[in-house]
Scaffold this motif. Sequence first.
Motif, PDB file in Angstrom:
ATOM      1  N   ASP A 168       0.853  -1.185   0.000  1.00  0.00           N
ATOM      2  CA  ASP A 168       0.000   0.000   0.000  1.00  0.00           C
ATOM      3  C   ASP A 168       0.886   1.230   0.000  1.00  0.00           C
ATOM      4  OD1 ASP A 168      -2.260  -1.579   0.104  1.00  0.00           O
ATOM      5  OD2 ASP A 168      -2.427  -1.477   2.286  1.00  0.00           O
ATOM      6  N   GLY A 169       0.623   2.145  -0.886  1.00  0.00           N
ATOM      7  CA  GLY A 169       1.383   3.394  -0.930  1.00  0.00           C
ATOM      8  C   GLY A 169       2.277   3.503  -2.147  1.00  0.00           C
ATOM      9  N   PRO A 170       3.557   3.118  -2.007  1.00  0.00           N
ATOM     10  CA  PRO A 170       4.476   3.322  -3.128  1.00  0.00           C
ATOM     11  C   PRO A 170       4.146   2.416  -4.308  1.00  0.00           C
ATOM     12  CG  PRO A 170       5.581   2.145  -1.355  1.00  0.00           C
ATOM     13  CD  PRO A 170       4.220   2.525  -0.855  1.00  0.00           C
ATOM     14  N   GLY A 171       4.608   2.820  -5.477  1.00  0.00           N
ATOM     15  CA  GLY A 171       4.396   2.034  -6.680  1.00  0.00           C
ATOM     16  C   GLY A 171       5.156   0.726  -6.639  1.00  0.00           C
ATOM     17  N   PRO A 172       4.852  -0.155  -7.570  1.00  0.00           N
ATOM     18  CA  PRO A 172       5.478  -1.472  -7.585  1.00  0.00           C
ATOM     19  C   PRO A 172       6.948  -1.434  -7.994  1.00  0.00           C
ATOM     20  CG  PRO A 172       4.084  -1.211  -9.502  1.00  0.00           C
ATOM     21  CD  PRO A 172       3.870   0.002  -8.639  1.00  0.00           C
ATOM     22  N   ILE A 173       7.688  -2.423  -7.538  1.00  0.00           N
ATOM     23  CA  ILE A 173       9.075  -2.635  -7.931  1.00  0.00           C
ATOM     24  C   ILE A 173       9.061  -3.779  -8.934  1.00  0.00           C
ATOM     25  CG2 ILE A 173      11.346  -3.423  -7.167  1.00  0.00           C
ATOM     26  CD1 ILE A 173      10.647  -2.298  -4.386  1.00  0.00           C
ATOM     27  N   ALA A 174       9.641  -3.557 -10.106  1.00  0.00           N
ATOM     28  CA  ALA A 174       9.715  -4.616 -11.109  1.00  0.00           C
ATOM     29  C   ALA A 174      10.846  -5.556 -10.731  1.00  0.00           C
ATOM     30  CB  ALA A 174       9.958  -4.008 -12.491  1.00  0.00           C
ATOM     31  N   GLY A 175      10.521  -6.835 -10.528  1.00  0.00           N
ATOM     32  CA  GLY A 175      11.506  -7.800 -10.087  1.00  0.00           C
ATOM     33  C   GLY A 175      11.636  -8.972 -11.032  1.00  0.00           C
ATOM     34  N   SER A 176      12.712  -9.704 -10.868  1.00  0.00           N
ATOM     35  CA  SER A 176      12.992 -10.923 -11.611  1.00  0.00           C
ATOM     36  C   SER A 176      14.010 -11.715 -10.809  1.00  0.00           C
ATOM     37  CB  SER A 176      13.533 -10.591 -13.007  1.00  0.00           C
ATOM     38  OG  SER A 176      13.672 -11.757 -13.791  1.00  0.00           O
ATOM     39  N   SER A 177      14.520 -12.790 -11.362  1.00  0.00           N
ATOM     40  CA  SER A 177      15.632 -13.471 -10.719  1.00  0.00           C
ATOM     41  C   SER A 177      16.924 -12.903 -11.295  1.00  0.00           C
ATOM     42  CB  SER A 177      15.545 -14.988 -10.938  1.00  0.00           C
ATOM     43  OG  SER A 177      15.600 -15.313 -12.297  1.00  0.00           O
ATOM     44  N   ASP A 178      18.016 -13.215 -10.656  1.00  0.00           N
ATOM     45  CA  ASP A 178      19.328 -12.816 -11.149  1.00  0.00           C
ATOM     46  C   ASP A 178      19.498 -13.362 -12.571  1.00  0.00           C
ATOM     47  OD1 ASP A 178      22.244 -13.275 -11.678  1.00  0.00           O
ATOM     48  OD2 ASP A 178      22.448 -12.406  -9.691  1.00  0.00           O
ATOM     49  N   PRO A 179      20.142 -12.617 -13.481  1.00  0.00           N
ATOM     50  CA  PRO A 179      20.345 -13.130 -14.836  1.00  0.00           C
ATOM     51  C   PRO A 179      21.034 -14.500 -14.872  1.00  0.00           C
ATOM     52  CG  PRO A 179      20.840 -10.805 -14.791  1.00  0.00           C
ATOM     53  CD  PRO A 179      20.601 -11.233 -13.363  1.00  0.00           C
ATOM     54  N   ALA A 180      21.837 -14.808 -13.860  1.00  0.00           N
ATOM     55  CA  ALA A 180      22.484 -16.124 -13.799  1.00  0.00           C
ATOM     56  C   ALA A 180      21.456 -17.248 -13.631  1.00  0.00           C
ATOM     57  CB  ALA A 180      23.483 -16.164 -12.647  1.00  0.00           C
ATOM     58  N   PHE A 181      20.248 -16.883 -13.212  1.00  0.00           N
ATOM     59  CA  PHE A 181      19.188 -17.868 -12.998  1.00  0.00           C
ATOM     60  C   PHE A 181      18.005 -17.597 -13.921  1.00  0.00           C
ATOM     61  CE2 PHE A 181      21.375 -17.054  -8.907  1.00  0.00           C
ATOM     62  CZ  PHE A 181      22.084 -18.242  -8.851  1.00  0.00           C
ATOM     63  N   ARG A 182      18.308 -17.200 -15.162  1.00  0.00           N
ATOM     64  CA  ARG A 182      17.335 -16.971 -16.226  1.00  0.00           C
ATOM     65  C   ARG A 182      16.475 -15.736 -15.984  1.00  0.00           C
ATOM     66  NH1 ARG A 182      17.410 -20.344 -19.984  1.00  0.00           N
ATOM     67  NH2 ARG A 182      15.324 -19.884 -20.724  1.00  0.00           N
ATOM     68  N   GLY A 183      16.982 -14.768 -15.235  1.00  0.00           N
ATOM     69  CA  GLY A 183      16.217 -13.566 -14.934  1.00  0.00           C
ATOM     70  C   GLY A 183      16.444 -12.436 -15.921  1.00  0.00           C
ATOM     71  N   ASP A 184      15.620 -11.442 -15.807  1.00  0.00           N
ATOM     72  CA  ASP A 184      15.662 -10.248 -16.656  1.00  0.00           C
ATOM     73  C   ASP A 184      16.593  -9.223 -16.014  1.00  0.00           C
ATOM     74  OD1 ASP A 184      15.173  -7.807 -17.940  1.00  0.00           O
ATOM     75  OD2 ASP A 184      13.000  -8.118 -18.032  1.00  0.00           O
ATOM     76  N   PRO A 185      17.719  -8.887 -16.667  1.00  0.00           N
ATOM     77  CA  PRO A 185      18.681  -7.965 -16.061  1.00  0.00           C
ATOM     78  C   PRO A 185      18.179  -6.523 -15.933  1.00  0.00           C
ATOM     79  CG  PRO A 185      19.333  -8.493 -18.306  1.00  0.00           C
ATOM     80  CD  PRO A 185      18.159  -9.373 -17.980  1.00  0.00           C
ATOM     81  N   SER A 186      17.052  -6.205 -16.548  1.00  0.00           N
ATOM     82  CA  SER A 186      16.518  -4.846 -16.431  1.00  0.00           C
ATOM     83  C   SER A 186      15.600  -4.694 -15.215  1.00  0.00           C
ATOM     84  CB  SER A 186      15.759  -4.451 -17.704  1.00  0.00           C
ATOM     85  OG  SER A 186      14.548  -5.187 -17.815  1.00  0.00           O
ATOM     86  N   ARG A 187      15.431  -5.773 -14.446  1.00  0.00           N
ATOM     87  CA  ARG A 187      14.576  -5.743 -13.262  1.00  0.00           C
ATOM     88  C   ARG A 187      15.396  -6.058 -12.009  1.00  0.00           C
ATOM     89  NH1 ARG A 187       8.882  -7.336 -13.687  1.00  0.00           N
ATOM     90  NH2 ARG A 187       8.132  -6.617 -15.699  1.00  0.00           N
ATOM     91  N   TRP A 188      14.903  -5.598 -10.872  1.00  0.00           N
ATOM     92  CA  TRP A 188      15.546  -5.879  -9.587  1.00  0.00           C
ATOM     93  C   TRP A 188      15.424  -7.359  -9.267  1.00  0.00           C
ATOM     94  CZ3 TRP A 188      18.157  -2.548  -6.431  1.00  0.00           C
ATOM     95  CH2 TRP A 188      18.062  -1.194  -6.741  1.00  0.00           C
ATOM     96  N   ASN A 189      16.474  -7.943  -8.662  1.00  0.00           N
ATOM     97  CA  ASN A 189      16.373  -9.321  -8.182  1.00  0.00           C
ATOM     98  C   ASN A 189      16.440  -9.316  -6.655  1.00  0.00           C
ATOM     99  OD1 ASN A 189      19.220  -9.838  -7.319  1.00  0.00           O
ATOM    100  ND2 ASN A 189      19.664  -9.587  -9.496  1.00  0.00           N
ATOM    101  N   PRO A 190      16.005 -10.395  -6.011  1.00  0.00           N
ATOM    102  CA  PRO A 190      15.956 -10.422  -4.546  1.00  0.00           C
ATOM    103  C   PRO A 190      17.307 -10.160  -3.886  1.00  0.00           C
ATOM    104  CG  PRO A 190      14.746 -12.286  -5.440  1.00  0.00           C
ATOM    105  CD  PRO A 190      15.445 -11.630  -6.597  1.00  0.00           C
ATOM    106  N   GLU A 191      18.375 -10.636  -4.509  1.00  0.00           N
ATOM    107  CA  GLU A 191      19.700 -10.438  -3.933  1.00  0.00           C
ATOM    108  C   GLU A 191      20.074  -8.957  -3.912  1.00  0.00           C
ATOM    109  OE1 GLU A 191      19.103 -14.496  -5.388  1.00  0.00           O
ATOM    110  OE2 GLU A 191      18.972 -12.608  -6.454  1.00  0.00           O
ATOM    111  N   GLN A 192      19.779  -8.252  -5.002  1.00  0.00           N
ATOM    112  CA  GLN A 192      20.026  -6.807  -5.037  1.00  0.00           C
ATOM    113  C   GLN A 192      19.180  -6.086  -3.992  1.00  0.00           C
ATOM    114  OE1 GLN A 192      18.917  -6.439  -9.169  1.00  0.00           O
ATOM    115  NE2 GLN A 192      20.987  -5.776  -9.720  1.00  0.00           N
ATOM    116  N   LEU A 193      17.930  -6.513  -3.854  1.00  0.00           N
ATOM    117  CA  LEU A 193      17.040  -5.867  -2.884  1.00  0.00           C
ATOM    118  C   LEU A 193      17.524  -6.070  -1.453  1.00  0.00           C
ATOM    119  CD1 LEU A 193      13.631  -6.717  -4.555  1.00  0.00           C
ATOM    120  CD2 LEU A 193      14.641  -4.436  -4.333  1.00  0.00           C
TER     121      LEU A 193
END
Length: 157
Positions: free
Chosen positions: A36-61
């Motif tokens: 509730d409140g702030p806008g969404p954070i676009a996330g994915s997995s790390d690119p090493a695990f088939r993730g999208d490098p243009s999105r935040w991954n849990p490790e970075q967060l």
Amino acid sequence: MERRHEYRTVVTWTGNRGTGTSGYRDFGREHEVSTDGPGPIAGSSDPAFRGDPSRWNPEQLLVASLSQCHMLWYLHLCSTSGVVVTEYLDRAFGSMTESGAGGQFTEVVLRPEITVESADMVETATRLHEDAHRACFIANSVNFPVRHEPTITPAGG
């Protein structure tokens, strides 16, 4: 007196490419993190695990959370200790080791670059990093070392 705080988030998977998780390579790791409140954070997995490098991954967060918590405590302690911070930038670094089907963080290093108003504030500004580290809720909750390597410069030099 102990106070309890609760934080609620919603994680919504947006990576269904039409066949769901029918195969390991058939689905996207994209998701959104919201509350509730702030806008969404676009996330994915790390690119090493088939993730999208243009999105935040849990490790970075996780690294960002540690950096934010330390900074917020540090600025608070500076403000109550007569240290005037005029600039703060942290280039935090986290290290994770993968083993088998999982992994774990081995350390996070915070590297804040701080400018204070005058040279006579540098010593106190340096010492307050230890206090901020001890106070940080996030650093107190992880099972790996969180170190800090601050650089403190007086304004103008």
